[in-house]
Write an enzyme that holds these catalytic residues in place. Structure first.
Site, PDB file in Angstrom:
ATOM      1  N   LEU A 165       0.649  -1.559  -0.008  1.00 17.06           N
ATOM      2  CA  LEU A 165       0.158   0.140   0.102  1.00 17.06           C
ATOM      3  C   LEU A 165       0.817   1.364  -0.082  1.00 17.06           C
ATOM      4  CD1 LEU A 165      -2.900  -1.219   2.486  1.00 17.06           C
ATOM      5  CD2 LEU A 165      -3.015  -1.453  -0.304  1.00 17.06           C
ATOM      6  N   GLU A 200      14.119   6.683  -2.709  1.00 13.61           N
ATOM      7  CA  GLU A 200      14.110   5.388  -2.500  1.00 13.61           C
ATOM      8  C   GLU A 200      14.696   4.959  -3.979  1.00 13.61           C
ATOM      9  OE1 GLU A 200      10.615   2.437  -2.837  1.00 13.61           O
ATOM     10  OE2 GLU A 200      10.034   4.781  -1.962  1.00 13.61           O
ATOM     11  N   ASP A 212       4.425   5.688  -7.359  1.00 10.20           N
ATOM     12  CA  ASP A 212       3.771   5.124  -5.381  1.00 10.20           C
ATOM     13  C   ASP A 212       3.560   6.396  -5.301  1.00 10.20           C
ATOM     14  OD1 ASP A 212       3.759   2.348  -5.408  1.00 10.20           O
ATOM     15  OD2 ASP A 212       5.121   2.058  -4.264  1.00 10.20           O
ATOM     16  N   TYR A 264      12.586  -7.662  -6.201  1.00 13.32           N
ATOM     17  CA  TYR A 264      12.196  -6.811  -7.294  1.00 13.32           C
ATOM     18  C   TYR A 264      13.644  -6.152  -8.343  1.00 13.32           C
ATOM     19  CZ  TYR A 264       9.914  -1.857  -8.777  1.00 13.32           C
ATOM     20  OH  TYR A 264       9.746  -0.368  -9.143  1.00 13.32           O
TER      21      TYR A 264
END
Length: 362
Positions: A165, A200, A212, A264
């Protein structure tokens, strides 16, 4: 502000007092996000369709006069402290010296400062524009801007961590807006999303795209953000859930993940191999007609990773068109096809998620 928001904002302020011994100057917040469709297309310069959710991260901020930045959180017992001047040396070369959670807000501070000294944000063209964000909130802010003052930051959140989320983007969004306003910097929400992505990617070490951050900073109620991740053009798409009598249900499968340490990077590397094999800058430039040729020149795993991204880009475009022409009750087959592609070609599903999908369809 909802009752839950008020409680979380109060928790951030209370933590600030407990850890720093003074009242905060103000609080800010930003939401988590759900991606309706468009998984792993963002870092391939493709299309995504995320939307902000009601769960938020709140940060209480207070300025200080000694050029230091301290961060603390309800999720950690420690206070991490560095000087603003140290940030350049810490990121990215010495980021592992810091607790991982602290790299998100400290990385945002580093990226905000870097945006002011002429350092380019990788992959971003100047002058891009987007919709104005309505979901990032100045909850309470009494003081005016103080140019590059030291700051204390205390975080509280009701965005579940590791649940898909975008708890990290919520931290980044709240931090970026709080710092930009406190320091009196003229950065719009698209620029702040770029700051969050740089934090990030480089400060945390997670090779994510910008979806995001853009969803958190630009989201609107009952709407999704149709984002072109190459140009950063963003358009609001009415989801129409309310008019159709629909409620969004977010299901917690109980499985956690980490962009920094999970699979990832491996998936992203496979996408880059596929683009290189076809001689294009990114998979955005690949069409379904290119897939038979690709199958002849790469291994099966790389081919399936690419096939997911290429077909997912088309599904995003089809979903946007369907929402605009027919409404939300007509997009089910596209969502089901997206999950099947993630499960079979990109191999990012898990039994718990498959079970949740099967139960929803039943």
């Amino acid at each position: 502000m909802t009752t839950t928001d008020a409680r979380t904002a109060d928790a951030a302020r209370a933590l600030f007092v407990a850890r720093f011994g003074a009242e905060a100057d103000g609080t800010w917040s930003a939401p988590g996000r759900v991606n309706l469709i468009g998984e792993h297309t963002d870092y391939n310069d493709g299309f995504v369709l995320p939307f902000a959710i009601q769960h938020r991260t709140h940060v209480a901020l207070g300025t200080r006069g000694d050029g230091r930045i301290r961060v603390t959180s309800t999720f950690a017992d420690e206070v991490v402290e560095v000087t603003l001047d140290e940030l350049d040396a810490l990121f990215p070369a010495r980021r592992d010296e810091l607790p991982e959670w602290s790299r998100y807000p400290l990385g945002v501070a580093w990226a905000v400062l870097a945006s002011q000294d002429g350092s380019a944000i990788p992959g971003v063209s100047p002058g891009v524009s987007g919709v104005d964000g309505q979901n990032v909130l100045r909850d309470e802010h009494a003081a005016g801007p103080v140019a590059l003052a030291g700051v204390d930051l205390a975080f509280a959140s009701d965005v579940p961590i590791g649940a898909g989320l975008s708890s990290s983007a919520a931290i980044e969004g709240a931090t970026a807006v709080a710092l930009a306003e406190t320091w009196g910097l003229e950065l719009d929400h698209v620029a702040l999303a770029q700051v969050g992505r740089r934090a990030e990617n480089e400060a945390v070490g997670a090779p994510t795209g910008i979806m995001d951050q853009m969803a958190s900073l630009l989201g609107r109620a009952d709407s999704a953000i149709f984002l072109d991740c190459r140009s950063l053009d963003a358009n609001v798409v009415d989801l129409g859930f309310a008019d159709a009598g629909l409620e969004l249900v977010v299901i917690d499968t109980g499985v956690t993940h980490s962009h920094a340490t999970g699979g990832y990077g491996e998936r992203r590397a496979a996408c880059e191999r596929g683009a290189a094999a076809l001689g294009v800058p990114a998979l955005r430039d690949v069409t379904p007609d290119d897939l038979p040729r690709l199958a002849e020149i790469v291994d099966d795993v790389t081919f399936r990773r690419v096939r997911h991204v290429v077909t997912e880009n088309q599904r995003v475009l089809d979903t946007v068109q369907t929402l605009r022409e027919q409404g939300p009750t007509a997009i089910g087959d596209l969502l089901v096809a997206s999950h099947a592609s993630m499960r079979d070609d990109f191999e990012i599903s898990v039994p718990e998620l498959d079970t949740a999908v099967e139960a929803a369809l039943a």
